[in-house]
Motif scaffolding. Sequence first.
Motif, PDB file in Angstrom:
ATOM      1  N   ASP A 144       0.831  -1.218   0.000  1.00 48.74           N
ATOM      2  CA  ASP A 144       0.000   0.000   0.000  1.00 48.74           C
ATOM      3  C   ASP A 144       0.862   1.263   0.000  1.00 48.74           C
ATOM      4  O   ASP A 144       0.489   2.282  -0.585  1.00 48.74           O
ATOM      5  CB  ASP A 144      -0.914  -0.002   1.236  1.00 48.74           C
ATOM      6  N   LEU A 145       2.008   1.196   0.660  1.00 48.64           N
ATOM      7  CA  LEU A 145       2.896   2.369   0.731  1.00 48.64           C
ATOM      8  C   LEU A 145       3.658   2.540  -0.582  1.00 48.64           C
ATOM      9  O   LEU A 145       3.894   3.658  -1.034  1.00 48.64           O
ATOM     10  CB  LEU A 145       3.862   2.227   1.914  1.00 48.64           C
ATOM     11  N   TYR A 146       4.019   1.418  -1.194  1.00 52.74           N
ATOM     12  CA  TYR A 146       4.625   1.483  -2.536  1.00 52.74           C
ATOM     13  C   TYR A 146       3.672   2.176  -3.506  1.00 52.74           C
ATOM     14  O   TYR A 146       4.092   3.013  -4.313  1.00 52.74           O
ATOM     15  CB  TYR A 146       4.962   0.067  -3.030  1.00 52.74           C
ATOM     16  N   ARG A 147       2.373   1.853  -3.408  1.00 51.54           N
ATOM     17  CA  ARG A 147       1.410   2.395  -4.384  1.00 51.54           C
ATOM     18  C   ARG A 147       1.282   3.909  -4.311  1.00 51.54           C
ATOM     19  O   ARG A 147       0.911   4.529  -5.297  1.00 51.54           O
ATOM     20  CB  ARG A 147       0.027   1.756  -4.190  1.00 51.54           C
ATOM     21  N   ILE A 148       1.564   4.509  -3.135  1.00 49.77           N
ATOM     22  CA  ILE A 148       1.482   5.977  -3.065  1.00 49.77           C
ATOM     23  C   ILE A 148       2.848   6.637  -3.253  1.00 49.77           C
ATOM     24  O   ILE A 148       2.983   7.851  -3.132  1.00 49.77           O
ATOM     25  CB  ILE A 148       0.822   6.472  -1.747  1.00 49.77           C
ATOM     26  N   SER A 149       3.891   5.833  -3.548  1.00 50.30           N
ATOM     27  CA  SER A 149       5.224   6.405  -3.807  1.00 50.30           C
ATOM     28  C   SER A 149       5.308   6.850  -5.262  1.00 50.30           C
ATOM     29  O   SER A 149       4.486   6.441  -6.086  1.00 50.30           O
ATOM     30  CB  SER A 149       6.308   5.353  -3.515  1.00 50.30           C
ATOM     31  N   PRO A 150       6.298   7.675  -5.593  1.00 53.20           N
ATOM     32  CA  PRO A 150       6.418   8.139  -6.997  1.00 53.20           C
ATOM     33  C   PRO A 150       6.451   6.996  -8.009  1.00 53.20           C
ATOM     34  O   PRO A 150       5.788   7.075  -9.041  1.00 53.20           O
ATOM     35  CB  PRO A 150       7.743   8.917  -6.992  1.00 53.20           C
ATOM     36  N   THR A 151       7.197   5.908  -7.716  1.00 54.74           N
ATOM     37  CA  THR A 151       7.262   4.788  -8.668  1.00 54.74           C
ATOM     38  C   THR A 151       5.915   4.107  -8.798  1.00 54.74           C
ATOM     39  O   THR A 151       5.474   3.762  -9.896  1.00 54.74           O
ATOM     40  CB  THR A 151       8.301   3.731  -8.215  1.00 54.74           C
ATOM     41  N   GLU A 178      -2.125   5.699   3.019  1.00 54.44           N
ATOM     42  CA  GLU A 178      -1.142   6.519   3.725  1.00 54.44           C
ATOM     43  C   GLU A 178      -0.593   5.743   4.922  1.00 54.44           C
ATOM     44  O   GLU A 178      -1.298   4.905   5.494  1.00 54.44           O
ATOM     45  CB  GLU A 178      -1.809   7.808   4.228  1.00 54.44           C
ATOM     46  N   PRO A 179       0.653   6.055   5.327  1.00 56.74           N
ATOM     47  CA  PRO A 179       1.223   5.340   6.478  1.00 56.74           C
ATOM     48  C   PRO A 179       0.347   5.429   7.733  1.00 56.74           C
ATOM     49  O   PRO A 179       0.195   4.424   8.445  1.00 56.74           O
ATOM     50  CB  PRO A 179       2.596   5.993   6.687  1.00 56.74           C
ATOM     51  N   ALA A 180      -0.243   6.594   8.009  1.00 61.83           N
ATOM     52  CA  ALA A 180      -1.083   6.720   9.214  1.00 61.83           C
ATOM     53  C   ALA A 180      -2.315   5.818   9.116  1.00 61.83           C
ATOM     54  O   ALA A 180      -2.767   5.262  10.130  1.00 61.83           O
ATOM     55  CB  ALA A 180      -1.521   8.175   9.404  1.00 61.83           C
ATOM     56  N   VAL A 238      12.483   1.514   3.646  1.00 66.45           N
ATOM     57  CA  VAL A 238      13.622   2.397   3.951  1.00 66.45           C
ATOM     58  C   VAL A 238      13.225   3.870   3.919  1.00 66.45           C
ATOM     59  O   VAL A 238      14.046   4.740   4.223  1.00 66.45           O
ATOM     60  CB  VAL A 238      14.826   2.173   2.993  1.00 66.45           C
ATOM     61  N   ASN A 239      11.976   4.158   3.579  1.00 73.18           N
ATOM     62  CA  ASN A 239      11.490   5.542   3.487  1.00 73.18           C
ATOM     63  C   ASN A 239      11.068   6.013   4.897  1.00 73.18           C
ATOM     64  O   ASN A 239      10.091   5.517   5.461  1.00 73.18           O
ATOM     65  CB  ASN A 239      10.304   5.566   2.511  1.00 73.18           C
ATOM     66  N   GLY A 240      11.821   6.971   5.435  1.00 79.75           N
ATOM     67  CA  GLY A 240      11.590   7.449   6.804  1.00 79.75           C
ATOM     68  C   GLY A 240      10.188   7.979   7.056  1.00 79.75           C
ATOM     69  O   GLY A 240       9.721   7.999   8.191  1.00 79.75           O
ATOM     70  N   SER A 241       9.492   8.402   5.985  1.00 75.19           N
ATOM     71  CA  SER A 241       8.118   8.904   6.145  1.00 75.19           C
ATOM     72  C   SER A 241       7.142   7.798   6.545  1.00 75.19           C
ATOM     73  O   SER A 241       6.007   8.087   6.917  1.00 75.19           O
ATOM     74  CB  SER A 241       7.628   9.539   4.842  1.00 75.19           C
ATOM     75  N   ASN A 242       7.593   6.538   6.441  1.00 73.70           N
ATOM     76  CA  ASN A 242       6.713   5.413   6.781  1.00 73.70           C
ATOM     77  C   ASN A 242       7.012   4.824   8.159  1.00 73.70           C
ATOM     78  O   ASN A 242       6.520   3.747   8.497  1.00 73.70           O
ATOM     79  CB  ASN A 242       6.834   4.321   5.707  1.00 73.70           C
ATOM     80  N   GLN A 243       7.797   5.542   8.963  1.00 80.74           N
ATOM     81  CA  GLN A 243       8.238   5.028  10.265  1.00 80.74           C
ATOM     82  C   GLN A 243       7.074   4.591  11.154  1.00 80.74           C
ATOM     83  O   GLN A 243       7.172   3.624  11.917  1.00 80.74           O
ATOM     84  CB  GLN A 243       9.065   6.098  10.998  1.00 80.74           C
TER      85      GLN A 243
HETATM   86  C1  LIG Z   1       7.985   8.224   1.120  1.00 80.99           C
HETATM   87  O1  LIG Z   1       6.811   7.907   1.853  1.00 80.99           O
HETATM   88  C2  LIG Z   1       5.764   8.873   1.774  1.00 80.99           C
HETATM   89  C3  LIG Z   1       4.640   8.364   2.683  1.00 80.99           C
HETATM   90  O2  LIG Z   1       4.286   7.021   2.373  1.00 80.99           O
HETATM   91  C4  LIG Z   1       5.326   9.030   0.323  1.00 80.99           C
HETATM   92  O3  LIG Z   1       4.320  10.028   0.238  1.00 80.99           O
HETATM   93  C5  LIG Z   1       6.534   9.429  -0.526  1.00 80.99           C
HETATM   94  O4  LIG Z   1       6.154   9.502  -1.881  1.00 80.99           O
HETATM   95  C6  LIG Z   1       7.624   8.393  -0.367  1.00 80.99           C
HETATM   96  N1  LIG Z   1       8.828   8.805  -1.116  1.00 80.99           N
HETATM   97  C7  LIG Z   1       9.476   7.973  -1.948  1.00 80.99           C
HETATM   98  C8  LIG Z   1      10.675   8.537  -2.647  1.00 80.99           C
HETATM   99  O5  LIG Z   1       9.130   6.826  -2.154  1.00 80.99           O
END
Ligand SMILES: *[C@@H]1O[C@H](CO)[C@@H](O)[C@H](O)[C@H]1NC(C)=O
Length: 321
Positions: free
Chosen positions: A134-141, A152-154, A187-192
């Motif tokens: 789910d977190l991959y799906r909201i990432s740029p890739t 979202e992580p929350a 490894v994305n700190g925003s997902n801590q």
């Molecule tokens: C890092 O995580 C946040 C939250 O999930 C996401 O919005 C963001 O696009 C991510 N960044 C990368 C480079 O994957």
Amino acid sequence: MLTTTGLVALATSFSTALAASQGFNYGSTFTSGAVKFQSDFEAEFKAAQGLIGAPAGGFNSARLYTTVQGGTANGPISAIPAAIATKTTLLLGIWCSAGDAVFANELQALKSAIAQYGSSFADLVVGISVGSEDLYRISPTGLLNKENPGAEPATVANYIKQVRETIAGTPLSGAPVGHVDTWTAWVNGSNQVVIDAVDWAGVDAYPYFQNTQANAIGNNKALFNDAFGATKAAVGGKPVWVTETGFPVSGKTVGEAVPSLENAKTYWDEVGCPLFGATNTWWYTFQDAAPDTPNPSFGVIGNALTSTPLFDLSCGKVESE
Ligand SMILES: *[C@@H]1O[C@H](CO)[C@@H](O)[C@H](O)[C@H]1NC(C)=O
């Protein structure tokens, strides 16, 4: 001569070797979109358990993506009674990428499964994955590959909390709760907040798809080990399980990665064999080509359900004592 001490040591090393779960990923539908029923799951689980040449312990675990039976709003998936009938352990999946109403149906299906099957079900559960990529799906890739919507992580952390509340005080209360995602998400700190919420982290890793790197088959072992190692380093000592990995037997070339039976076997030998028996692993995948073959296709068997693999699955390891 085997002394008593020797026997104890042997028994210990034996149980350690088989302590890790070993299995495949199982979708809730066929490639035609037709839903799977209990008899379908039972046939798949039995065929996987009988795989010719499989490494020690065999493949007797199933990772699911959803707890909802196809064709129902919130009935428990029939993979559960199929697992009970075939003594297949389960990594349950709770689908989290379709909003709160669908998540509520997943929770209801989990509650119903506990009420209906009780400890015969709970005893088979290795863990519960709240979400899948789910977190991959909201990432740029993920957005670039049009994989959205994710969560979202929350949101994922909140769903994990709700699953813990749902299983508390039930036969399933001991099940470790985790989340599955790509190494790039871990490894994305925003997902801590998700790392903080889980008991274990599941990593999906496919060097085949890593087309921004030199991903010829000869580099796949190193790319996998980098992804696995980076995930371990990111999650602060929590267990990391391999929830999906594999290499296609057929299909399109991605970057330098060329699908073939030979390359799929190389990936199995170099990446799979060291994991089997040592790390909880759900390979991708047993069968993905029933009835139609996707491009790429990762199945170790083809269109027909069988225990005869497309390539030699033996690991050729001499078990050390
Ligand atoms: C890092 O995580 C946040 C939250 O999930 C996401 O919005 C963001 O696009 C991510 N960044 C990368 C480079 O994957």
